[in-house]
Scaffold this active site. Structure first.
Site, PDB file in Angstrom:
ATOM      1  N   SER A 160     -17.875   9.304  10.475  1.00  0.00           N
ATOM      2  CA  SER A 160     -18.286   9.230  11.725  1.00  0.00           C
ATOM      3  C   SER A 160     -19.037  10.635  12.151  1.00  0.00           C
ATOM      4  O   SER A 160     -20.342  10.414  12.762  1.00  0.00           O
ATOM      5  CB  SER A 160     -17.244   8.958  12.812  1.00  0.00           C
ATOM      6  N   THR A 207      -9.407   6.747  16.300  1.00  0.00           N
ATOM      7  CA  THR A 207      -9.448   5.723  15.124  1.00  0.00           C
ATOM      8  C   THR A 207      -7.571   5.657  14.952  1.00  0.00           C
ATOM      9  O   THR A 207      -6.981   6.008  15.875  1.00  0.00           O
ATOM     10  CB  THR A 207      -9.832   6.362  13.841  1.00  0.00           C
ATOM     11  N   LYS A 217      -5.477   3.620  18.589  1.00  0.00           N
ATOM     12  CA  LYS A 217      -6.543   2.726  19.320  1.00  0.00           C
ATOM     13  C   LYS A 217      -5.638   1.980  20.425  1.00  0.00           C
ATOM     14  O   LYS A 217      -6.434   1.684  21.575  1.00  0.00           O
ATOM     15  CB  LYS A 217      -7.279   1.739  18.322  1.00  0.00           C
ATOM     16  N   GLY A 232      -6.485 -12.831   7.247  1.00  0.00           N
ATOM     17  CA  GLY A 232      -5.553 -11.728   7.714  1.00  0.00           C
ATOM     18  C   GLY A 232      -5.505 -11.993   9.165  1.00  0.00           C
ATOM     19  O   GLY A 232      -6.049 -12.705   9.904  1.00  0.00           O
ATOM     20  N   GLY A 280      -4.657  -6.371  13.786  1.00  0.00           N
ATOM     21  CA  GLY A 280      -5.058  -6.111  15.089  1.00  0.00           C
ATOM     22  C   GLY A 280      -6.774  -6.553  14.688  1.00  0.00           C
ATOM     23  O   GLY A 280      -7.379  -6.946  15.840  1.00  0.00           O
ATOM     24  N   LEU A 337     -14.467  -6.625   5.596  1.00  0.00           N
ATOM     25  CA  LEU A 337     -14.658  -5.546   6.517  1.00  0.00           C
ATOM     26  C   LEU A 337     -14.261  -4.364   5.688  1.00  0.00           C
ATOM     27  O   LEU A 337     -14.490  -3.277   6.301  1.00  0.00           O
ATOM     28  CB  LEU A 337     -13.592  -5.650   7.811  1.00  0.00           C
ATOM     29  N   GLY A 360     -18.117  -3.881   4.619  1.00  0.00           N
ATOM     30  CA  GLY A 360     -17.785  -3.393   6.255  1.00  0.00           C
ATOM     31  C   GLY A 360     -18.840  -2.023   6.509  1.00  0.00           C
ATOM     32  O   GLY A 360     -18.458  -1.628   7.739  1.00  0.00           O
TER      33      GLY A 360
HETATM   34  P1  NAP Z   1      -3.421  -4.733   9.547  1.00  0.00           P
HETATM   35  O1  NAP Z   1      -3.271  -4.625  10.887  1.00  0.00           O
HETATM   36  O2  NAP Z   1      -2.612  -3.854   8.671  1.00  0.00           O
HETATM   37  O3  NAP Z   1      -3.675  -6.043   8.941  1.00  0.00           O
HETATM   38  C1  NAP Z   1      -3.142  -6.479   7.516  1.00  0.00           C
HETATM   39  C2  NAP Z   1      -3.354  -7.980   7.589  1.00  0.00           C
HETATM   40  O4  NAP Z   1      -3.471  -7.815   6.287  1.00  0.00           O
HETATM   41  C3  NAP Z   1      -2.159  -8.831   7.984  1.00  0.00           C
HETATM   42  O5  NAP Z   1      -2.336 -10.110   8.496  1.00  0.00           O
HETATM   43  C4  NAP Z   1      -1.270  -8.783   6.910  1.00  0.00           C
HETATM   44  O6  NAP Z   1      -0.703  -9.970   6.478  1.00  0.00           O
HETATM   45  C5  NAP Z   1      -2.471  -8.827   5.713  1.00  0.00           C
HETATM   46  N1  NAP Z   1      -1.918  -8.065   4.293  1.00  0.00           N
HETATM   47  C6  NAP Z   1      -1.879  -6.937   4.205  1.00  0.00           C
HETATM   48  N2  NAP Z   1      -1.568  -6.562   3.158  1.00  0.00           N
HETATM   49  C7  NAP Z   1      -1.471  -7.961   2.404  1.00  0.00           C
HETATM   50  C8  NAP Z   1      -1.008  -8.354   0.942  1.00  0.00           C
HETATM   51  N3  NAP Z   1      -0.718  -7.363  -0.036  1.00  0.00           N
HETATM   52  N4  NAP Z   1      -1.075  -9.800   0.825  1.00  0.00           N
HETATM   53  C9  NAP Z   1      -1.301 -10.492   1.926  1.00  0.00           C
HETATM   54  N5  NAP Z   1      -1.699 -10.344   3.010  1.00  0.00           N
HETATM   55  C10 NAP Z   1      -1.799  -8.920   3.432  1.00  0.00           C
HETATM   56  O7  NAP Z   1      -4.887  -4.248   9.113  1.00  0.00           O
HETATM   57  P2  NAP Z   1      -6.135  -4.141  10.415  1.00  0.00           P
HETATM   58  O8  NAP Z   1      -5.874  -2.651  11.095  1.00  0.00           O
HETATM   59  O9  NAP Z   1      -6.312  -5.369  11.308  1.00  0.00           O
HETATM   60  O10 NAP Z   1      -7.494  -3.871   9.460  1.00  0.00           O
HETATM   61  C11 NAP Z   1      -7.869  -4.899   8.575  1.00  0.00           C
HETATM   62  C12 NAP Z   1      -9.107  -4.407   7.618  1.00  0.00           C
HETATM   63  O11 NAP Z   1     -10.158  -4.059   8.568  1.00  0.00           O
HETATM   64  C13 NAP Z   1      -8.720  -3.340   6.919  1.00  0.00           C
HETATM   65  O12 NAP Z   1      -9.347  -3.566   5.703  1.00  0.00           O
HETATM   66  C14 NAP Z   1      -9.563  -2.103   7.642  1.00  0.00           C
HETATM   67  O13 NAP Z   1      -9.825  -1.288   6.898  1.00  0.00           O
HETATM   68  C15 NAP Z   1     -10.863  -2.907   8.071  1.00  0.00           C
HETATM   69  N6  NAP Z   1     -11.400  -2.434   9.259  1.00  0.00           N
HETATM   70  C16 NAP Z   1     -12.848  -1.973   9.005  1.00  0.00           C
HETATM   71  C17 NAP Z   1     -13.658  -1.557   9.827  1.00  0.00           C
HETATM   72  C18 NAP Z   1     -15.120  -0.999   9.878  1.00  0.00           C
HETATM   73  O14 NAP Z   1     -15.582  -0.372  10.525  1.00  0.00           O
HETATM   74  N7  NAP Z   1     -15.601  -1.579   8.704  1.00  0.00           N
HETATM   75  C19 NAP Z   1     -12.870  -0.987  11.281  1.00  0.00           C
HETATM   76  C20 NAP Z   1     -11.450  -1.203  11.257  1.00  0.00           C
HETATM   77  C21 NAP Z   1     -10.882  -1.971  10.451  1.00  0.00           C
HETATM   78  P3  NAP Z   1       0.947 -10.049   7.113  1.00  0.00           P
HETATM   79  O15 NAP Z   1       0.754 -10.426   8.519  1.00  0.00           O
HETATM   80  O16 NAP Z   1       1.565 -11.041   6.380  1.00  0.00           O
HETATM   81  O17 NAP Z   1       1.599  -8.843   7.011  1.00  0.00           O
END
Ligand code: NAP
Length: 288
Positions: A21, A66, A70, A130, A133, A227, A250
């Protein structure tokens, strides 16, 4: 040049060491002539309220927020934008007379990134991988942007069901369908989907991982949007391309959430040309 009129913005989170950022925001300031500097601030959980109050007292123009704050930051705001409130997460605080107002620029950022990459949403059948959040916010954004059908595929079905219930209630229609990840095998033959990969699976350093490894799944993908942006090409993206689909990471989402935050702070409208220049610059910085 930093002088007596320089305005300050910053990022609060924990950790913040690897953030892109500051590169994005200071580049935008330099190329729009805004007298503004942007710095990262590592904040411990018990100091979050003090950090927000302190930034306001120090006349900060705004902050980005971040992980992991959040949602936790919301009680310390004077106001919250409706979309951010529905998403339940803010990533941008904008100074007002009474305190900071919270916005979510991640979802408008993803929307602008997808537009820029040619990944249309309106009328599409979409699979979201997935149910964290971000997936919840993505599902809401897709519904608002006119997706025809949204299926949430997750390892833990109950989390996908919870998102479907919440978003369907907010939208007043049954637009989101929850499924177990393996449920993709029951999807109708011959359908092609826009797929948004919203899990951490495949993120550096576990770059060889992918949520669904069966190549047959990728025959159903016309556009795969991961993402994750580190690595630049995830295994998910490679599998999409091998099966003849288009794939993006992403990084543009990250760029556009920053651009929209900058626009909220300064009132500047960032042109697509400057967005492209900023993208190239930030990508170069990330590789260093
Ligand atoms: P989170 O809340 O940790 O959600 C993780 C999800 O992934 C859950 O549904 C979980 O399943 C699943 N998961 C995690 N490990 C797994 C595994 N080994 N096998 C199967 N399922 C798995 O993550 P988040 O905060 O929502 O973020 C999601 C993604 O968005 C991340 O990759 C993050 O880097 C990306 N992101 C990108 C940006 C950007 O600007 N590009 C911004 C924000 C976030 P369960 O429900 O079964 O545990």
């Amino acid at each position: 040049m930093i002088d007596g009129k320089t305005r300050t913005c910053g990022l609060i989170g924990n950790p913040v060491e690897h953030t892109m950022s500051p590169a994005i925001q200071n580049f935008l300031a330099d190329h729009t002539g805004q007298n503004l500097r942007y710095l990262p601030y590592l904040v411990e959980a018990e100091e979050l309220e003090g950090a927000v109050e302190g930034a306001f007292a120090l006349n900060f123009l705004g902050l980005n927020v971040t992980v992991p704050y959040k949602s936790d930051v919301i009680p310390f705001l004077s106001d919250i934008d409706e979309l951010a409130s529905q998403i339940g997460a803010v990533n941008t605080l904008v100074r007002t007379k009474d305190g900071f107002k919270g916005y979510n620029t991640d979802m408008p950022g993803l929307c602008r990134a997808m537009q820029s990459d040619g990944a249309g949403i309106c009328g599409e059948k979409v699979l979201v991988l997935g149910a964290g959040g971000v997936a919840r916010a993505v599902a809401l954004m897709l519904a608002r942007e006119g997706a025809r059908e949204i299926r949430i595929l997750n390892r833990t079905l109950s989390k996908a069901e919870e998102i479907a219930r919440e978003v369907n209630e907010l939208e007043g229609r049954q637009i989101v369908i929850p499924m177990k990840t393996e449920g993709w095998r029951e999807l109708p033959e011959g359908e092609k989907y826009l797929v948004i990969q919203a899990t951490k699976v495949g993120m550096f350093p576990l770059v060889d991982e992918v949520l669904i490894s069966d190549e047959a799944f990728y025959q159903k993908v016309k556009f795969g949007y991961d993402l994750i942006y580190n690595p630049e090409d995830t295994r998910f993206m490679k599998l999409v391309r091998q099966a003849g689909g288009k794939a993006c990471n992403g990084f543009k989402m990250l760029l556009y959430q920053g651009i929209i935050a900058f626009e909220l702070w300064t009132g500047e409208k960032i042109s697509e040309e400057l967005a492209e220049e900023t993208y190239a610059y930030a990508l170069e910085q990330m590789k260093h």
